[in-house]
Design an enzyme around this catalytic site. Structure first.
Site, PDB file in Angstrom:
ATOM      1  N   CYS A   1     -47.260  56.598  -8.598  1.00 10.39           N
ATOM      2  CA  CYS A   1     -46.989  55.307  -9.242  1.00 10.39           C
ATOM      3  C   CYS A   1     -46.321  54.346  -8.268  1.00 10.39           C
ATOM      4  CB  CYS A   1     -46.082  55.518 -10.458  1.00 10.39           C
ATOM      5  SG  CYS A   1     -45.721  53.962 -11.291  1.00 10.39           S
TER       6      CYS A   1
ATOM      7  N   SER B   1     -44.076  49.509 -16.698  1.00 10.63           N
ATOM      8  CA  SER B   1     -44.137  50.897 -17.176  1.00 10.63           C
ATOM      9  C   SER B   1     -42.851  51.243 -17.921  1.00 10.63           C
ATOM     10  CB  SER B   1     -44.267  51.849 -15.993  1.00 10.63           C
ATOM     11  OG  SER B   1     -45.349  51.473 -15.191  1.00 10.63           O
TER      12      SER B   1
HETATM   13  P1  FAD Z   1     -46.716  36.852  -9.891  1.00  7.32           P
HETATM   14  O1  FAD Z   1     -46.246  35.459  -9.951  1.00  7.32           O
HETATM   15  O2  FAD Z   1     -47.788  37.279 -10.814  1.00  7.32           O
HETATM   16  O3  FAD Z   1     -47.150  37.191  -8.413  1.00  7.32           O
HETATM   17  C1  FAD Z   1     -47.667  38.474  -8.152  1.00  7.32           C
HETATM   18  C2  FAD Z   1     -48.805  38.431  -7.152  1.00  7.32           C
HETATM   19  O4  FAD Z   1     -49.389  37.156  -7.049  1.00  7.32           O
HETATM   20  C3  FAD Z   1     -48.346  38.762  -5.776  1.00  7.32           C
HETATM   21  O5  FAD Z   1     -48.360  40.150  -5.597  1.00  7.32           O
HETATM   22  C4  FAD Z   1     -49.324  38.032  -4.932  1.00  7.32           C
HETATM   23  O6  FAD Z   1     -50.496  38.791  -4.783  1.00  7.32           O
HETATM   24  C5  FAD Z   1     -49.656  36.823  -5.701  1.00  7.32           C
HETATM   25  N1  FAD Z   1     -48.849  35.616  -5.365  1.00  7.32           N
HETATM   26  C6  FAD Z   1     -48.461  34.689  -6.260  1.00  7.32           C
HETATM   27  N2  FAD Z   1     -47.810  33.679  -5.658  1.00  7.32           N
HETATM   28  C7  FAD Z   1     -47.762  33.968  -4.362  1.00  7.32           C
HETATM   29  C8  FAD Z   1     -47.218  33.321  -3.222  1.00  7.32           C
HETATM   30  N3  FAD Z   1     -46.596  32.146  -3.321  1.00  7.32           N
HETATM   31  N4  FAD Z   1     -47.351  33.913  -2.016  1.00  7.32           N
HETATM   32  C9  FAD Z   1     -47.976  35.096  -1.902  1.00  7.32           C
HETATM   33  N5  FAD Z   1     -48.514  35.755  -2.947  1.00  7.32           N
HETATM   34  C10 FAD Z   1     -48.422  35.217  -4.160  1.00  7.32           C
HETATM   35  N6  FAD Z   1     -43.960  46.016 -11.698  1.00  7.32           N
HETATM   36  C11 FAD Z   1     -42.689  46.463 -11.670  1.00  7.32           C
HETATM   37  O7  FAD Z   1     -41.844  45.878 -10.973  1.00  7.32           O
HETATM   38  N7  FAD Z   1     -42.293  47.555 -12.426  1.00  7.32           N
HETATM   39  C12 FAD Z   1     -43.158  48.255 -13.201  1.00  7.32           C
HETATM   40  O8  FAD Z   1     -42.781  49.229 -13.855  1.00  7.32           O
HETATM   41  C13 FAD Z   1     -44.528  47.791 -13.247  1.00  7.32           C
HETATM   42  N8  FAD Z   1     -45.436  48.450 -13.998  1.00  7.32           N
HETATM   43  C14 FAD Z   1     -46.727  48.012 -14.035  1.00  7.32           C
HETATM   44  C15 FAD Z   1     -47.651  48.698 -14.828  1.00  7.32           C
HETATM   45  C16 FAD Z   1     -48.956  48.285 -14.859  1.00  7.32           C
HETATM   46  C17 FAD Z   1     -49.957  49.035 -15.713  1.00  7.32           C
HETATM   47  C18 FAD Z   1     -49.349  47.141 -14.103  1.00  7.32           C
HETATM   48  C19 FAD Z   1     -50.778  46.643 -14.141  1.00  7.32           C
HETATM   49  C20 FAD Z   1     -48.447  46.441 -13.345  1.00  7.32           C
HETATM   50  C21 FAD Z   1     -47.115  46.875 -13.293  1.00  7.32           C
HETATM   51  N9  FAD Z   1     -46.170  46.183 -12.533  1.00  7.32           N
HETATM   52  C22 FAD Z   1     -44.881  46.643 -12.481  1.00  7.32           C
HETATM   53  C23 FAD Z   1     -46.499  44.919 -11.821  1.00  7.32           C
HETATM   54  C24 FAD Z   1     -46.130  43.731 -12.765  1.00  7.32           C
HETATM   55  O9  FAD Z   1     -47.019  43.699 -13.863  1.00  7.32           O
HETATM   56  C25 FAD Z   1     -46.204  42.356 -12.087  1.00  7.32           C
HETATM   57  O10 FAD Z   1     -47.442  42.236 -11.424  1.00  7.32           O
HETATM   58  C26 FAD Z   1     -45.105  42.102 -11.078  1.00  7.32           C
HETATM   59  O11 FAD Z   1     -43.842  42.239 -11.699  1.00  7.32           O
HETATM   60  C27 FAD Z   1     -45.201  40.681 -10.500  1.00  7.32           C
HETATM   61  O12 FAD Z   1     -45.221  39.759 -11.562  1.00  7.32           O
HETATM   62  P2  FAD Z   1     -44.741  38.269 -11.371  1.00  7.32           P
HETATM   63  O13 FAD Z   1     -45.267  37.480 -12.513  1.00  7.32           O
HETATM   64  O14 FAD Z   1     -43.282  38.215 -11.117  1.00  7.32           O
HETATM   65  O15 FAD Z   1     -45.471  37.849 -10.028  1.00  7.32           O
END
Ligand code: FAD
Length: 696
Positions: free
Chosen positions: A648, A451
Site C-alpha cells: 500500500c 484508506s
Molecule cells: P490533488 O490536488 O488532487 O493533487 C494530486 C495530484 O495532482 C498530484 O499527485 C499530481 O499528480 C497532480 N497535481 C496537481 N496539482 C499539481 C501541481 N501544481 N504540480 C504538480 N502536480 C500537481 N492518500 C493518503 O494520503 N492517505 C491514504 O490513506 C490514501 N488512500 C487512498 C486510497 C485510495 C483507494 C486512493 C485511490 C487514493 C488514496 N490516497 C491516499 C490518495 C488521495 O486520494 C489523494 O489523491 C491525495 O491525498 C492527494 O489529494 P489532493 O486533493 O490533496 O491532491
C-alpha cells in the site's frame, strides 16, 4: 442506401471518471468531419446496442480502475462476454477497434481494455484497427491523438472490405466526404491562422502588430520558451490546430437577491459527519506533514472493514473561486441561480447537460463543489479559449499550445506543470471565456479516497483516516499550492488539530462545534485480511501506506483477544519513513502490536537518517531493501505457506520497486528467469495473494 446511413459506426465507452467518455465523444464529434456518422453509448446502456447482431464497425474506449479492473459501468458487459457458455464464434461477425486507457504507474496497465479485448477475440470478433493503449502517466494524448488520427483510414478500409454493394457505395461516399472534410478542416485551420494574419490588433505594448511581427517580437525578446511565450521554430511555424469544439450549453444566471445558500445534499451515499479528532502525526520539522482524522460515523450506516477506503468531498479553494469569478467578470453574480440548458442548435453529437452540474445551484456553489477547476485543460479547451482572447500574441500562443507542432510545449508548460484554467487566465489576461465554456470543459470535481486506518472492532462508530498534506512548490506557471483535498482538510481541522505526540485515546472536551465532512464508504473487493486467520500475511506500507495495515492489526488484535485458543498466521510489516524521530507514523501502536504478539515482525527503515559511526554495513534505505534481506522468509511465506502479500502507498516509485524486488526474490529462490518469475507473480495476483492498494 443513402451514404450517411451506410457510413455509420458505433462507439461504446466504459468510463470511470469521465476520461473515456470524453475521448469517445471526441471521436464521435470528429466522425462527422471525416464523413462518417456514429452512434455513441455507454457500455452500461444495454438497451442502446446489441453486439450479437451488430453489423457496423464498433469502436470501444475503455478505461481501467482499481487493481486493473474495467470501470464499474463496464462490469455487466464484461460478465456478459465472459460467459463460458457462449460459442467461440459468437461475435465472429463483429469488426472492432479498441482504445484502452490506463496508467503505467499502476500494475496491470490498461487491463480494463485488455480484458474486454481478449474476451471479444475469444468470441471471434476481429480488429479492423490495432488496439491503442494510452498512458495517463505520460499523457493520454501521446497515444490518443495519433490513434484517433489513424482511425479514419482504418474505418474507411473496414467499410470498403465489407462486401455488400451498399458498403461499396458507402466507401466511395466516405472518400468523397473525406475530401469534403479535408477541405473543411483546411478551411478551419486557415481561418485560425487568418485570425492572426488579417487582424491588426493592439499588442500588449500598445503597438499595432501583425502575426509576422508577433513572431519576430517573441523571437527577439525571449530565447527560452514558457507558458506565455514561444521561441523559433514553433513561433514561426504554420500550425495544425484541432477543430473548434462545438459549444453546446446555454447558461442563464437568474436573480441575485435572497438566494438561499446551496448546500451539499446527503445523496449518492454521502453523509455529513463530524471530525471528532485531528492529530498531527509528524514532528513540525518533518519533510511532509501527516495528519490523522477521526470521523464520527456512529449516526450513519457506514459499515467498513479494514482495507476499505472512504471518499471525501472537498471544495475548490475560496480564493481560487473568487479569482476565477473576478477573471470571468462574474463577481457580482456569484449568488445567482444557474440554469443550464442544451443549446438548441448545437452540432455536438449526443450532447447533454453534464450530470454533475445541478440545476438551480448558485454560481459560487457550482464553482466550489461541482467542477474540478484545478484540472489540466485539454487541447480542445485551449482551442476553444482562443476565440475569447483579444490579444493577438496571446491568441497565437494558445493556438501553438493546442497545435500538433506545439505538443512538446503543451506537455511541459501545461500538462507536466499541472496548469489549470485560472493559471491560463492569469497568463493570458485578454482571455475572458463565457461561463458556458467552463461548464463544457471542466470535469466533475472528484472525491478523494483515504484508506481506513482503523478497525470498527477497536473503534466502534469511528473511522480513522491518515493523509499527507500534498505540497506543490511554486513554478513559473503557477504559485505554490497545496493539494486540493489535503490542503482544504488541514485548514478545515485547524481549530481542533492537536500537536504531534497527543495520545489518540485522549478525549476531547466540548465537541459541539466540530468541523464536518461529507464522506462515503468505498469498499474494496479484495484488499482485506484473508478469511482464514491461519494464513500468514506480509504487509508493505511505507509512509501513509501503513494506514490500512493499522486497521488490519487492530482487527487481528481484537480477534486474538476474542479467540485465545485459535491459531493465527504470522503478520509481517515492512514500514519505512525518512527519519525515525520525525515521521515514524504509529510508532507506539506498532510497538504495542509487536509486544502483545499481534505483529510477528516489524521491519523498519529510515531513508534520511545518517548511519551511526559504528555501522560497518550499509543500512537498508527503502522497504524493498528490507524485503531482500528477508527474501528467504518472504519466498517461503508466498510459495510454500500460501501466504498473502499486501502493498500500500505510493504508486509511482515504491510499488514498482517492490514489484521488481519480488520478481528478483522469486527468480532467485526458484532459479527462474525473469519471464517465468513474472508468471509466478501473475499467478499470485490472480489468486488474490498479491494485492495492491496504491495511489499517486
Ligand atoms: P490533488 O490536488 O488532487 O493533487 C494530486 C495530484 O495532482 C498530484 O499527485 C499530481 O499528480 C497532480 N497535481 C496537481 N496539482 C499539481 C501541481 N501544481 N504540480 C504538480 N502536480 C500537481 N492518500 C493518503 O494520503 N492517505 C491514504 O490513506 C490514501 N488512500 C487512498 C486510497 C485510495 C483507494 C486512493 C485511490 C487514493 C488514496 N490516497 C491516499 C490518495 C488521495 O486520494 C489523494 O489523491 C491525495 O491525498 C492527494 O489529494 P489532493 O486533493 O490533496 O491532491
Amino acid at each position: 442506401m443513402p451514404c450517411e446511413a451506410a457510413a455509420h459506426f458505433l462507439i461504446l465507452y466504459g468510463s470511470q471518471r469521465g476520461q473515456a467518455q470524453s475521448i469517445a465523444e471526441e471521436i464521435c464529434q470528429q466522425a462527422a468531419e471525416h464523413g462518417f456518422t456514429a452512434d455513441i453509448s455507454c457500455l452500461s446502456k444495454h438497451d442502446k446496442y446489441n453486439l450479437d447482431s451488430e453489423s457496423r464497425p464498433v469502436v470501444f474506449v475503455v478505461s481501467t480502475t482499481g487493481d486493473g479492473d474495467p470501470p464499474d459501468t463496464a462490469l455487466k458487459f464484461v460478465r456478459k462476454i465472459k460467459n463460458k457458455s457462449l460459442p467461440h464464434d459468437h461475435l465472429s461477425h463483429l469488426r472492432y477497434a479498441l482504445l484502452g486507457l490506463g496508467d503505467t504507474n499502476y500494475a496491470n496497465f490498461c487491463n480494463g481494455g485488455k480484458t474486454i479485448d481478449s474476451y471479444l477475440q475469444k468470441l471471434g470478433a476481429k480488429h479492423f484497427y490495432a488496439t491503442g493503449h494510452a498512458d495517463d502517466g505520460t499523457g493520454l494524448e501521446v497515444v490518443v491523438d495519433p490513434w484517433i488520427e489513424g482511425l479514419w483510414d482504418a474505418l474507411k478500409k473496414a467499410f470498403s472490405t465489407m462486401s455488400t454493394s451498399d458498403q461499396q457505395t458507402l466507401s466511395d461516399c466516405t472518400q468523397d466526404s473525406n475530401h469534403q472534410n479535408a477541405s473543411d478542416q483546411k478551411k478551419n485551420l486557415e481561418v485560425d491562422l487568418q485570425l492572426l494574419k488579417l487582424s491588426e490588433v493592439d499588442s500588449p505594448k500598445g503597438k499595432t502588430v501583425t502575426s509576422d511581427s508577433i513572431a519576430t517580437e517573441i523571437g527577439s525578446t525571449s530565447s527560452v520558451a514558457s507558458l506565455k511565450e514561444s521561441v523559433p521554430p514553433l513561433s514561426e511555424s504554420v500550425l495544425n490546430v484541432p477543430a473548434l469544439p462545438p459549444s453546446y450549453l446555454e447558461i442563464l444566471l437568474v436573480g441575485t437577491e435572497n438566494v438561499e445558500e446551496t448546500v451539499l445534499p446527503d445523496k449518492d451515499g454521502y453523509f455529513e459527519v463530524p471530525i471528532s479528532k485531528a492529530v498531527q502525526l509528524t514532528q513540525d520539522d518533518a519533510v511532509k506533514t501527516a495528519i490523522l482524522l477521526e470521523l464520527d460515523i456512529s449516526q450513519q450506516e457506514q459499515v467498513y472493514q479494514p482495507g476499505d477506503a472512504f471518499d471525501i468531498l472537498c471544495p475548490n479553494r475560496d480564493s481560487e473561486v473568487e479569482e476565477l469569478l473576478l477573471k470571468l467578470d462574474l463577481q457580482m453574480q456569484k449568488n445567482c441561480t444557474v440554469q443550464v440548458n442544451l443549446l438548441k442548435n448545437t452540432s455536438k453529437k449526443a450532447a447533454k447537460v453534464p450530470l454533475h452540474i445541478p440545476q438551480n445551484g448558485s454560481l459560487q456553489f457550482i464553482l466550489t463543489w461541482c467542477l474540478e477547476i484545478r484540472s489540466t485543460p485539454k487541447k480542445a479547451f485551449l482551442r476553444a479559449l482562443v476565440d475569447f482572447t483579444q490579444n493577438a500574441s496571446e491568441k497565437r500562443r494558445l493556438l501553438e499550445l493546442c497545435s500538433k507542432q506545439g505538443s512538446a510545449d503543451y506537455n511541459s508548460f501545461v500538462r507536466d506543470s499541472s496548469v489549470c484554467v485560472l493559471d491560463l487566465l492569469r497568463a493570458f489576461p485578454s482571455c475572458c471565456p463565457p461561463l458556458s465554456l467552463l461548464f463544457e470543459h471542466l470535469p466533475k470535481l472528484q472525491p478523494r479516497a483515504y484508506s481506513a486506518a482503523s478497525s470498527s472492532l477497536q473503534h466502534p462508530g469511528k473511522v480513522h483516516l491518515v493523509f499527507n498534506v500534498v505540497e506543490f512548490p511554486a513554478r513559473p506557471e503557477h504559485p505554490a499550492r497545496k493539494g486540493l483535498c489535503t490542503g482544504w482538510l488541514v485548514d478545515h481541522v485547524s481549530s481542533i488539530l492537536e500537536p504531534h505526540g497527543t495520545a489518540l485515546a485522549s478525549e476531547r472536551p466540548g465537541t459541539s462545534a466540530l468541523p464536518k465532512v461529507h464522506v462515503r464508504a468505498r469498499p474494496s473487493s479484495t484488499f482485506h485480511l484473508p478469511s482464514d486467520p491461519c494464513v500468514p500475511v506480509v504487509m508493505v506500507g511505507p509512509g501513509t501506506g501503513v494506514a490500512p495495515f493499522i486497521g488490519f492489526l487492530q482487527q487481528r488484535e481484537k480477534e486474538r483477544e476474542a479467540n485465545q485458543e485459535a491459531t493465527f498466521g504470522e503478520m509481517w510489516l515492512f514500514f519505512g519513513c525518512r527519519h525515525k524521530d520525525k515521521d515514524f507514523l504509529f510508532r507506539e501502536e506498532l510497538e504495542k502490536f509487536v509486544h502483545n504478539g499481534t505483529l510477528s515482525h516489524l521491519i523498519v527503515c529510515f531513508s534520511r537518517d545518517e548511519p551511526d559511526a559504528a555501522e560497518t554495513v550499509n543500512r537498508p534505505t527503502y522497504v524493498q531493501h528490507n524485503l531482500i534481506l528477508h527474501a528467504k522468509n518472504l519466498a517461503k511465506i508466498l510459495l510454500e505457506d500460501k501466504g498473502c502479500l499486501y502493498v500500500c502507498g505510493d504508486a509511482k516509485n515504491m510499488a514498482k520497486d517492490v514489484n521488481d524486488t519480488l520478481l528478483e526474490i522469486i527468480g532467485n529462490e526458484l532459479q527462474l528467469d525473469k519471464l517465468d518469475a513474472m508468471k509466478i507473480v501473475a499467478g499470485l495476483r490472480e489468486d488474490k495473494r498479491y494485492l495492491q492498494d496504491i495511489w499517486s
